[in-house]
Design a protein around this motif. Sequence first.
Motif, mmCIF file in Angstrom:
data_model
loop_
_atom_site.group_PDB
_atom_site.id
_atom_site.type_symbol
_atom_site.label_atom_id
_atom_site.label_comp_id
_atom_site.label_asym_id
_atom_site.label_seq_id
_atom_site.Cartn_x
_atom_site.Cartn_y
_atom_site.Cartn_z
ATOM 1 N N CYS A 89 105.808 21.802 19.515
ATOM 2 C CA CYS A 89 107.010 21.885 18.679
ATOM 3 C C CYS A 89 107.755 23.206 18.883
ATOM 4 O O CYS A 89 108.784 23.444 18.251
ATOM 5 C CB CYS A 89 106.670 21.672 17.211
ATOM 6 S SG CYS A 89 105.659 22.964 16.482
ATOM 7 N N ILE A 90 107.254 24.068 19.759
ATOM 8 C CA ILE A 90 107.917 25.340 20.041
ATOM 9 C C ILE A 90 108.907 25.123 21.181
ATOM 10 O O ILE A 90 108.517 25.011 22.346
ATOM 11 C CB ILE A 90 106.910 26.445 20.430
ATOM 12 C CG1 ILE A 90 105.819 26.582 19.353
ATOM 13 C CG2 ILE A 90 107.630 27.767 20.651
ATOM 14 C CD1 ILE A 90 106.309 27.015 18.010
ATOM 15 N N TYR A 201 104.917 18.771 11.948
ATOM 16 C CA TYR A 201 104.970 19.304 13.309
ATOM 17 C C TYR A 201 105.327 18.267 14.369
ATOM 18 O O TYR A 201 106.123 18.537 15.267
ATOM 19 C CB TYR A 201 103.638 19.973 13.655
ATOM 20 C CG TYR A 201 103.411 21.257 12.895
ATOM 21 C CD1 TYR A 201 104.239 22.357 13.083
ATOM 22 C CD2 TYR A 201 102.379 21.367 11.965
ATOM 23 C CE1 TYR A 201 104.047 23.531 12.373
ATOM 24 C CE2 TYR A 201 102.176 22.541 11.244
ATOM 25 C CZ TYR A 201 103.006 23.618 11.456
ATOM 26 O OH TYR A 201 102.822 24.781 10.748
ATOM 27 N N ARG A 204 109.178 17.385 14.962
ATOM 28 C CA ARG A 204 110.178 18.421 15.206
ATOM 29 C C ARG A 204 109.922 19.209 16.499
ATOM 30 O O ARG A 204 108.796 19.313 16.952
ATOM 31 C CB ARG A 204 110.209 19.414 14.032
ATOM 32 C CG ARG A 204 110.707 18.801 12.739
ATOM 33 C CD ARG A 204 110.512 19.772 11.578
ATOM 34 N NE ARG A 204 111.166 19.322 10.371
ATOM 35 C CZ ARG A 204 110.626 18.469 9.517
ATOM 36 N NH1 ARG A 204 109.427 17.981 9.757
ATOM 37 N NH2 ARG A 204 111.281 18.092 8.429
ATOM 38 N N ARG A 205 111.018 19.759 17.011
ATOM 39 C CA ARG A 205 110.941 20.734 18.100
ATOM 40 C C ARG A 205 111.981 21.805 17.765
ATOM 41 O O ARG A 205 113.176 21.529 17.712
ATOM 42 C CB ARG A 205 111.229 20.089 19.457
ATOM 43 C CG ARG A 205 111.013 21.055 20.614
ATOM 44 C CD ARG A 205 110.994 20.318 21.944
ATOM 45 N NE ARG A 205 110.902 21.231 23.074
ATOM 46 C CZ ARG A 205 109.779 21.782 23.509
ATOM 47 N NH1 ARG A 205 108.639 21.498 22.909
ATOM 48 N NH2 ARG A 205 109.780 22.596 24.551
ATOM 49 N N PHE A 206 111.512 23.012 17.541
ATOM 50 C CA PHE A 206 112.373 24.068 17.016
ATOM 51 C C PHE A 206 113.045 24.857 18.142
ATOM 52 O O PHE A 206 112.441 25.151 19.159
ATOM 53 C CB PHE A 206 111.550 25.008 16.130
ATOM 54 C CG PHE A 206 110.843 24.300 15.011
ATOM 55 C CD1 PHE A 206 111.545 23.838 13.912
ATOM 56 C CD2 PHE A 206 109.479 24.068 15.068
ATOM 57 C CE1 PHE A 206 110.900 23.167 12.883
ATOM 58 C CE2 PHE A 206 108.819 23.399 14.053
ATOM 59 C CZ PHE A 206 109.536 22.947 12.949
ATOM 60 N N TYR A 209 112.634 30.784 16.245
ATOM 61 C CA TYR A 209 111.615 31.134 15.248
ATOM 62 C C TYR A 209 112.198 31.054 13.845
ATOM 63 O O TYR A 209 111.534 30.580 12.919
ATOM 64 C CB TYR A 209 111.090 32.540 15.534
ATOM 65 C CG TYR A 209 110.058 33.025 14.539
ATOM 66 C CD1 TYR A 209 108.778 32.461 14.509
ATOM 67 C CD2 TYR A 209 110.358 34.045 13.645
ATOM 68 C CE1 TYR A 209 107.833 32.905 13.607
ATOM 69 C CE2 TYR A 209 109.406 34.500 12.741
ATOM 70 C CZ TYR A 209 108.151 33.919 12.722
ATOM 71 O OH TYR A 209 107.214 34.354 11.817
ATOM 72 N N GLN A 211 114.626 29.106 12.786
ATOM 73 C CA GLN A 211 114.770 27.702 12.405
ATOM 74 C C GLN A 211 113.428 27.122 11.971
ATOM 75 O O GLN A 211 113.349 26.369 10.999
ATOM 76 C CB GLN A 211 115.330 26.889 13.573
ATOM 77 C CG GLN A 211 115.577 25.422 13.215
ATOM 78 C CD GLN A 211 115.755 24.536 14.436
ATOM 79 O OE1 GLN A 211 115.140 24.786 15.485
ATOM 80 N NE2 GLN A 211 116.578 23.522 14.326
ATOM 81 N N MET A 212 112.355 27.479 12.684
ATOM 82 C CA MET A 212 111.020 26.991 12.336
ATOM 83 C C MET A 212 110.607 27.482 10.950
ATOM 84 O O MET A 212 110.100 26.713 10.123
ATOM 85 C CB MET A 212 110.008 27.449 13.385
ATOM 86 C CG MET A 212 108.575 27.019 13.098
ATOM 87 S SD MET A 212 107.433 27.361 14.465
ATOM 88 C CE MET A 212 107.399 29.162 14.428
ATOM 89 N N LYS A 213 110.827 28.769 10.667
ATOM 90 C CA LYS A 213 110.462 29.336 9.362
ATOM 91 C C LYS A 213 111.244 28.674 8.233
ATOM 92 O O LYS A 213 110.691 28.364 7.174
ATOM 93 C CB LYS A 213 110.731 30.838 9.367
ATOM 94 C CG LYS A 213 109.826 31.646 10.271
ATOM 95 C CD LYS A 213 108.563 32.094 9.585
ATOM 96 C CE LYS A 213 108.811 33.252 8.672
ATOM 97 N NZ LYS A 213 107.547 33.843 8.151
ATOM 98 N N PHE A 216 110.010 25.140 7.695
ATOM 99 C CA PHE A 216 108.663 25.175 7.124
ATOM 100 C C PHE A 216 108.707 25.506 5.637
ATOM 101 O O PHE A 216 107.966 24.917 4.844
ATOM 102 C CB PHE A 216 107.811 26.199 7.867
ATOM 103 C CG PHE A 216 106.371 26.215 7.424
ATOM 104 C CD1 PHE A 216 105.497 25.233 7.841
ATOM 105 C CD2 PHE A 216 105.894 27.209 6.584
ATOM 106 C CE1 PHE A 216 104.174 25.231 7.435
ATOM 107 C CE2 PHE A 216 104.583 27.219 6.167
ATOM 108 C CZ PHE A 216 103.716 26.228 6.596
#
Length: 249
Positions: A89-90, A201, A204-206, A209, A211-213, A216
Amino acid sequence: PNQHTEEELELIRHKYRYHGYEGLAQVYRKLKDVGYTRTYDSMCIQIRKMKLKKNKKQKKYPKSKYKKPTVTYPGQRVQIDIKYVPNECIGFASYHSRYYQITAIDEYSRKRYMEIVKEKSTYETSKFLKKLENKLGFNIDLVQTDNGLEFVNDLDVTNKKTRFEKQLKTMGIKHKRTRPYSPWQNGIVERSHRIDNELFYKRRRFRSYEQMKKAFRRYSRRYNNIARKILGFKTPNEIVSEYFSKNAA
């Protein structure tokens, strides 16, 4: 005469379409909120008949004889664990860095607090501890963890306390370590991590960083407002509120 009406079936389809990924307990709770009067088992039968849910083959494991201690109030026992954020997802340049999710879950209410961090260390887990009681909304009597080096030292190497253990002592919280190679003793938080993989997880593919935070944090808040079958189709936040309202009266 007890057959579901077409209106009820359409209602089940509608609620499953929007809430099925959050679990059948949440679907049932949403149905009850709009006047559905059938039982949970009846709803499940209709979902199977309409083939709305694809059944996955479950792996069978030998049953453990471990009996989880009974808890009777929020904060009596909180399980903490840490997991890797899946690389799949990174979608941004991480320069081979790994990201980790720290999770604390209250055994009584199933309320959780979670954070994503860039380091798997006692520095990060002790920082996490400092915010934990405030984020959960109640005091904690005991924290249970596994024997990972992000929590404790290897007793075969040293008896020195880690930064995490010292922070627990400062806060007046007892600490219990699970038996080595016995992940089922921390089974509630382990299962919650599997749920995170399914609900968050893998969907999604973020692109960054940040956007991921942000995603989440939104998911973390949402989790505590999803009904659970084990909680009598109530949410973790409702269980906590009901407990303190009842004991304040």
